[in-house]
Design a protein around this motif. Structure first.
Motif: not given
Length: 603
Positions: A441-444, A448-457, A484-488, A495-496
């Motif tokens: 996905x066009x996200x960080x 893309x690993x967590x498949x949800x919003x990144x939280x502290x920790x 890192x932002x994936x896709x352009x 990063x692609x």
């Protein structure tokens, strides 16, 4: 058959338009009411100014009215014109800006509605086509419905005002715009039909041309285009498509030209610009039954009736389009999920036996089963592999395990209960899966690993998951790390990733899953990896899965040697089952496939 299916009655069209207005009003009733009122005020005010006030001004100037009275009417007319311009600006700018927000809100709810639909609907062409049409046209259609209904109501009010003026002078004047409206109504629907058929033929032809054109611009096709002669048939296809489009123009163009000419001559020339002035001239100059003010106001009123009837005519055509769209819109809203969001039991903590008992499955509109009478048992912590050729039913099998589909016959048991007895969301918390058709996905990278919003920790969890999926070396080279932002898609500095790197990110989702997972499913997610990387990845998965049950779906049989048990699927049935050594000794289909693949790695 398709045309008959798309045909709906006038009554249904009206019902659909009312439904769309009510649906929009659920979100912002004051806005819809204000827009309708603005249109009515605009149309009514212009009708009053162009007929009654105009008549008073001209009669005053040509008669013996006092100057002060004439100036009063002129000032009233000026104030009314200024107010009407302000109202028109509100319609053009304010209302459209507000409708964008309204349409966006409705679009968001449609997305939410669709996210709750069962996956099986995506395999139903009728449902998928309905959703695509509704989703692609929701913004425009909601706005169009509100505007068309408002225009129609405003036009009806204006017609009433202009008609009063006409009938106070000479009712015969009303016949000309009514005749023009009738001819316009008959010819307009014919014109729209020809334009629609032409547009369909044109789009069909130009879709081929567009494909051929896109191939020459897209980088993924560049190497083949330069190194082969594929450009020759593509150019032929492009030329043929243009010839088809030209032929459609030759077929529909002349017909459209002649009927449009008939429409213009009869509606605008004869019944508007010739008949009305001629009759008014007869009344004023020959019969001498009306004054100059009546001539001007009656001419304006007749033209106003004509223009409003013409606008209503176009609105009727729009109503037909709105009715067709609303029919699909209503159908989409009527779809009710039977799997997604269902309530029920919560599985017990820890792992349990997963068993299939005489499971069969058939896709909608299919004449035969994809899976037939599948029975097997997967014990907690067991590593199994499901292998077979394309179309054997492996991916369908996995989707049934995850309850993305429900079985047609038989049952799938987990912890002693049919999985349909569990709340779907609670049951799926037990499962982590990566599919062969994964997405980046066009996200960080972290998102893309967590498949949800990144939280502290979460940073440590993301880095650990990426290292376990053999993405560590690539991660070390990324200047922004897991941010890192994936896709352009949205960032030129994005990063692609390569195919193999993307698969490693997708697989890292398994390692980043919540602690409640007891089953890990990999549906050929490592197909873009070389055999060594695939082996390393699968070994990491097994080493880190601890007591998890693991289900491998793979074409490459080298992976199966790590499995406790192997199931060979063929034509939707279990053809062979056993350990690697048992199946090799069986000297059957599995042995044949394994030996054939092994030859590819012999140097």
């Amino acid at each position: 058959m398709g045309k008959k299916k798309d045909s709906i009655s006038i009554r249904r069209i009206i019902q659909n338009a009312v439904f769309m207005i009510k649906y929009a009003a659920r979100y912002d009733k004051p806005l819809i009411t204000k827009i309708i009122i603005l249109f009515v005020l605009s149309k009514a005010g212009k009708a009053v100014n162009d007929t009654f006030l105009l008549k008073m001004i001209i009669n005053g100037l040509t008669g013996k009215e006092e100057f002060a009275k004439i100036m009063t009417v002129l000032i009233i007319s000026l104030v009314l014109v200024v107010c009407l311009e302000w109202i028109n600006q509100l319609i053009d700018e304010w209302s459209k800006a507000k409708l964008i927000k309204l349409s966006g809100t409705i679009q968001r709810d449609l997305i939410e509605h669709n996210s709750r639909m069962d996956l099986i609907y995506y395999d139903d062409p009728e449902y998928y086509d309905t959703y695509v049409i509704v989703a692609n046209n929701a913004d425009e259609s909601i706005e169009k419905t509100v505007m068309v209904v408002s225009k129609t109501l405003g036009g009806i009010v204006a017609l009433g005002i202009a008609s009063v003026m006409i009938f106070t002078i000479d009712p015969v004047l009303a016949l000309f715009p009514i005749a023009g409206f009738t001819v316009n109504l008959l010819t307009r629907f014919k014109i729209e039909k020809i334009q629609y058929d032409w547009d369909v033929a044109n789009k069909k032809a130009l879709r081929k041309a567009d494909y051929s054109k896109r191939v020459f611009y897209q980088p993924e096709f560049a190497k083949e285009c330069k190194l082969t002669s594929v450009k020759v048939p593509l150019r032929v296809q492009f030329d043929d498509a243009l010839d088809e489009a030209s032929e459609a123009g030759r077929h529909y163009g002349p017909r459209l030209t002649w009927i449009s000419l008939l429409n213009w001559i009869s509606v605008f020339t004869v019944f508007s610009f010739f008949a009305i002035p001629a009759y008014l001239g007869y009344l004023a100059l020959v019969v001498r039954s009306i004054a100059l003010g009546e001539v001007a106001s009656a001419n304006n009123a007749s033209n106003y009736i004509r223009s409003n009837l013409n606008e209503i005519n176009f609105c009727l055509v729009d109503f037909q389009n709105i009715g067709q769209y609303a029919e699909k819109f209503r159908k989409l809203l009527e779809y009710k999920p039977s799997i997604e969001g269902s309530s029920g039991l919560t599985p017990e903590p820890g792992a349990s036996v997963l068993a299939l008992e005489n499971v069969s499955f058939r896709y909608p509109h299919s004449e035969k089963n994809t899976l037939n009478n599948i029975s097997l048992e997967i014990r907690p912590g067991e590593k199994i592999a499901v292998v077979g050729e394309n179309g054997a039913g492996k991916t369908t099998f996995v989707k049934l395990l995850m309850r993305l589909y429900d079985v047609t016959d038989g049952s799938i048991m987990y912890g002693g209960h049919d999985i349909r007895e569990y709340a779907t969301d609670e049951y799926r918390k037990k499962i982590g899966a990566v599919f062969q058709d994964y997405n980046i996905y066009a996200a960080s990278l972290a998102e893309n690993v967590l498949m949800h919003k990144v939280s502290e920790g979460d940073e440590e969890k993301v880095v650990m998951a990426l290292e376990k999926s053999d993405f560590g070396r690539k991660l070390a080279r990324l200047s922004d790390g897991i941010n890192t932002q994936l896709t352009r898609e949205f960032s030129e500095e994005g990063t692609n990733l390569s195919g193999g790197e993307s698969q490693k990110v997708a697989i890292s989702r398994i390692f980043a899953g919540d602690g409640g997972r007891t089953i890990s499913i990999l549906d050929e997610p490592s197909s873009a990896l070389d055999p060594v990387s695939e082996y390393k990845l699968n070994k990491n998965l097994i080493d880190n899965a601890k007591n998890d049950t693991i289900v491998f779906i793979s074409h490459r049989l080298s992976t199966t040697r790590m499995a406790d048990r192997i199931y060979l699927f063929e034509n939707g049935m279990i053809k062979e089952q056993g350990t690697h050594d048992e199946l090799m000794q069986l000297n059957g289909r599995y042995r044949e496939m394994f030996d054939r693949q092994a030859q590819n790695y012999i140097v």
